[in-house]
Design a protein around this motif. Structure first.
Motif, PDB file in Angstrom:
ATOM      1  N   UNK A   4       0.835  -1.201   0.000  1.00 40.93           N
ATOM      2  CA  UNK A   4       0.000   0.000   0.000  1.00 40.93           C
ATOM      3  C   UNK A   4       0.868   1.248   0.000  1.00 40.93           C
ATOM      4  N   UNK A   5       1.951   1.231   0.757  1.00 41.76           N
ATOM      5  CA  UNK A   5       2.857   2.379   0.812  1.00 41.76           C
ATOM      6  C   UNK A   5       3.583   2.561  -0.522  1.00 41.76           C
ATOM      7  N   UNK A   6       3.969   1.472  -1.169  1.00 43.24           N
ATOM      8  CA  UNK A   6       4.664   1.579  -2.459  1.00 43.24           C
ATOM      9  C   UNK A   6       3.814   2.329  -3.477  1.00 43.24           C
TER      10      UNK A   6
ATOM     11  N   UNK B 228      13.265  -5.320  -4.237  1.00 41.92           N
ATOM     12  CA  UNK B 228      13.976  -4.337  -5.053  1.00 41.92           C
ATOM     13  C   UNK B 228      14.042  -2.940  -4.459  1.00 41.92           C
ATOM     14  N   UNK B 229      13.271  -2.646  -3.466  1.00 37.56           N
ATOM     15  CA  UNK B 229      13.379  -1.385  -2.724  1.00 37.56           C
ATOM     16  C   UNK B 229      12.882  -1.646  -1.310  1.00 37.56           C
ATOM     17  N   UNK B 230      13.431  -0.923  -0.359  1.00 36.42           N
ATOM     18  CA  UNK B 230      13.088  -1.164   1.047  1.00 36.42           C
ATOM     19  C   UNK B 230      12.319  -0.008   1.665  1.00 36.42           C
ATOM     20  N   UNK B 231      12.298   1.153   0.989  1.00 35.30           N
ATOM     21  CA  UNK B 231      11.681   2.345   1.569  1.00 35.30           C
ATOM     22  C   UNK B 231      10.730   2.990   0.579  1.00 35.30           C
ATOM     23  N   UNK B 232       9.872   3.852   1.094  1.00 33.03           N
ATOM     24  CA  UNK B 232       8.968   4.584   0.222  1.00 33.03           C
ATOM     25  C   UNK B 232       9.753   5.456  -0.759  1.00 33.03           C
TER      26      UNK B 232
ATOM     27  N   UNK C 133      11.599   6.705  -6.360  1.00 31.00           N
ATOM     28  CA  UNK C 133      12.686   6.819  -7.327  1.00 31.00           C
ATOM     29  C   UNK C 133      12.525   5.821  -8.475  1.00 31.00           C
ATOM     30  N   UNK C 134      11.752   4.749  -8.227  1.00 30.33           N
ATOM     31  CA  UNK C 134      11.510   3.737  -9.261  1.00 30.33           C
ATOM     32  C   UNK C 134      10.261   4.034 -10.081  1.00 30.33           C
TER      33      UNK C 134
END
Length: 756
Positions: free
Chosen positions: A57-59, A83-87, A92-93
């Motif tokens: 949900x955050x992504x 592939x990413x750990x943070x919002x 950035x993706x």
């Protein structure tokens, strides 16, 4: 003084209390699980919006689709929890927030749009509303929403389905207005699981080249599994990853595109809990236990084989796992896969990619799979033969330069042709294949596969009528299929990579079919093969496939008029104790067309429904109007319920070409398999009826001759997407799985639920 305190207390109690903030984990995620996850999970989630966890949900969402069969370049991977750990990493993706903005948040406006344009309860959806899985998902940002809503008033959420209750809607709106706080603790192992994890991590991280080579092979065969301990009693599942950190420290996953890519640094194999809601389509389970640990020791470390070094990484190592792991005894590798053959076949048939037509249009809608006994597999038995053919077993797809596709494909096709010729010649000098050549080690020996367009399912046992085709897999066939469709397959890859995957799997399928033909009488093989490759398939046989061995005898005594049917009958008779799913509904020969251990009322239902089972369209014209995966829910008078799958097996003249599948349909030959179990992750429709209505339902299907006749059946017993009962009945299918196969339960997918 006491009076004063009583008055003060009365005054305080009369003041309005501010409600506690809405909890995401306790109040919001259950709503999302109930009403959203059925569409928003896995790579096929619209706009990649995954609502099975707070992290998803955050992504948020993106307009970049994972499934794009035309892309020239491979795209960046976007795997949740990898592939990413943070919002910030996801922004950035290219992902945008769907939660920010309070009442103006994208989710809030989508919910409002859905509420303002809710479907008419129980009615069929408008024909101009595209609900197909290939629809164009526009994925608006908050700034684009007004224009999107004006052009797409029917695209609100939940999309094209019975929506949220008033209470659910109020909870979500309040949560968003409060700032959409995300809370909750990650899933953790309990004490028993933690102790077993320590044992397995110790195994995987043993020092020594021999030990690390085995660990690498095991990792590449288990990386996709949902692993569980203690018979799944804890309801927790784990995944095997490569981490920068050793046991005892927090897992720091190394994100490589493929599991056999170079990790680029020192790493440790680790087990970490699977986070988020379990969805059935990606839930490919594998049991870890002390017994399995002992089995690994027995298979891989009991012998005296050695190796000096662990091979490196790179395209050649990916392309040929037979060379990469040549030091590990082939017998150990094959036996490990046979022990849990259902799992391995499930990884590439059901798969975790959630939309697999690139592979599934190579297979028929229903077939059975058998395995060659290790004691009669030449690749295991003959070291000279193994050394000679191993270089020919390299797999395409490592080089994805579109301009070089013809040259690359020609090279791999040439190698495979050389292998098939060498294999055929070698087996022609071996003992004629007989029953001892068919593996019968446990109940994984007999598998049934059902395909529904771009998805498929696997079950232990022989389900359905005798199918048109059967596969007989040996170790090179099984391992190549696994590496081609699981380890080396890149769902984010370009059109060249995906085309090579599809073309090579076509050849593997043909190899499995030809291997089965070795069990048939030589003079019957050509006719059976031509039945599998009708019309244009005969041209493909001549141009692209190796010639079958039509001379070497079989060790089986089978009648010449129907050897395949006779083989199937003998298989069911000889291997009856291994048949995990006896099927008296589709193969009723004695008039007792019901499960022997079922209750009397259920026996009667089975018996009546069996009148629909294994029927061709010529006998049951209603098949023409049924989707490929229909579920039937029968409420018993005592309050229980039974669930059946009605699978339409589409007939094809052949499955040998990449394009034009619809041109090869033979609808007049379609058949129906009916089985008391949920056999698909993707229900296309649901009928719900009471026990006393079974006879009427069966009679109505038997008498239906037109779309109008079928529509009356839908109106009476169908559960349309707009039905107020829809969500309760849809999730009751998962409840049925939980009651009958608890380890396998997960939220089913509704992306393919049709508008009947």
């Amino acid at each position: 003084m006491p009076i004063f305190f009583l008055l003060l207390a009365s005054l305080l109690l009369s003041l309005p209390l501010s409600a506690a903030p809405v909890s995401y984990s306790r109040e919001v995620q259950p709503i999302l699980t109930q009403k959203c996850v059925a569409c928003h999970a896995c790579y096929d989630a619209p706009c990649q919006l995954n609502l099975g966890s707070a992290a998803g949900a955050q992504r948020g969402a993106t307009s970049v689709a994972v499934y794009n069969g035309k892309r020239i370049e491979a795209q960046a991977t976007t795997r949740l929890f990898v592939d990413a750990r943070t919002e910030e990493g996801w922004r950035a993706s290219g992902f945008h927030s769907v939660l920010a903005g309070g009442d103006a948040a994208l989710v809030a406006r989508m919910l409002e749009l859905g509420r303002a344009h809710a479907p008419v309860p129980g009615a069929r959806l408008p024909d101009d509303l595209d609900i197909g899985i290939y629809r164009d998902n526009q994925c608006p940002t908050p700034e684009q929403f007004d224009d999107f809503a004006r052009r797409n008033p029917g695209a609100g959420m939940p999309f094209a389905v019975s929506g949220l209750s008033d209470a659910e809607y109020a909870t979500l709106r309040r949560w968003l207005a409060e700032g959409a706080r995300l809370d909750g603790e990650p899933v953790l192992a309990n004490a028993s699981e933690a102790a077993q994890i320590a044992e397995w991590e110790a195994l995987f991280n043993r020092p020594g080249a021999r030990e690390q080579l085995v660990a690498r092979w095991l990792y590449e065969h288990l990386f996709i599994a949902h692993l569980y301990f203690d018979a799944g009693a804890g309801g927790r599942f784990f995944e095997l990853v490569r981490s920068r950190t050793p046991s005892g420290e927090p897992v720091d996953v190394i994100a490589t595109r493929r599991p056999n890519d170079d990790p680029g640094a020192r790493f440790f194999y680790r087990l970490r809990p699977v986070q988020g809601v379990i969805v059935h389509k990606t839930h490919i389970t594998y049991a870890l236990s002390p017994r399995k640990l002992a089995r690994v020791e027995e298979l891989f470390f009991a012998g005296d084989w050695t190796t000096d070094a662990v091979p490196g990484y790179g395209p050649q190592r990916r392309a040929n796992p037979f060379e990469t792991f040549a030091a590990i005894p082939a017998q150990a590798r094959y036996q490990f896969m046979l022990d849990d053959a259902e799992y391995f076949v499930r990884t590439f048939i059901r798969g975790p990619v959630c939309r697999g037509q690139i592979a599934t249009d190579v297979i028929r809608d229903h077939f059975w799979t058998l395995f060659q006994a290790p004691a009669h597999d030449l690749y295991l038995l003959d070291a000279d033969y193994r050394e000679r053919v191993t270089p020919l077993l390299a797999l395409p797809g490592q080089e994805d330069d579109l301009a070089r596709l013809p040259m690359v494909w020609h090279d791999y096709r040439r190698k495979l042709s050389a292998y098939e010729r060498a294999r055929s010649e070698a087996y022609s000098h071996q003992p004629w294949p007989s029953w001892s050549h068919v593996w019968a080690g446990n109940d994984n020996a007999l598998l049934s596969i059902f395909r529904q367009h771009d998805s498929a399912s696997v079950r232990k046992g022989l389900i359905g009528a005798v199918p048109q085709t059967l596969w007989w897999l040996d170790f090179p066939l099984l391992e190549r299929t696994y590496y081609q469709l699981v380890v080396n397959f890149d769902v984010f890859g370009n059109v060249s990579h995906q085309a090579q995957t599809r073309l090579y799997f076509d050849l593997i399928r043909n190899g499995a079919e030809q291997n089965f033909l070795r069990l048939m009488p030589p003079d019957a093989r050509q006719a059976i093969l031509h039945d599998w490759y009708q019309e244009g398939g005969l041209l493909k046989l001549w141009l692209n496939y190796e010639r079958i061995d039509a001379e070497t005898p079989t060790g089986l005594r089978l009648p010449s008029d129907d050897p395949k049917g006779a083989f199937a009958a003998l298989l069911l008779e000889r291997y009856g104790t291994l048949n995990a799913r006896p099927d008296p509904l589709n193969r009723c020969s004695n008039g007792r067309c019901y499960r022997a251990k079922a209750a009397p009322a259920v026996r009667q239902i089975d018996q009546r429904l069996s009148a629909l089972a294994a029927r061709p369209l010529a006998e049951l014209p209603a098949i023409e109007f049924l989707p490929e995966a229909t579920l039937l829910r029968v409420e018993l008078d005592g309050g229980e319920r039974e669930v059946y799958s009605l699978l339409r097996n589409r007939a094809h003249s052949n499955v040998a070409f990449m394009l034009g599948e619809s041109l090869r349909y033979q609808p007049e030959k379609d058949t129906l398999t009916l089985y008391p179990e949920v056999l698909s992750s993707y229900p296309n429709f649901l009928f719900s009826l009471r026990e006393g209505e079974v006879n009427a339902f069966v009679a109505s299907l038997q008498q239906a001759r037109s779309a109008a006749d079928f529509d009356l059946i839908v109106q009476r017993w169908g559960v349309r997407r707009s039905d107020p009962r829809y969500w309760n009945l849809f999730h009751d299918l998962s409840a049925h799985i939980r009651e009958t196969q608890p380890v396998e339960t997960g939220v089913l997918d509704m992306n393919r639920y049709q508008n009947l």
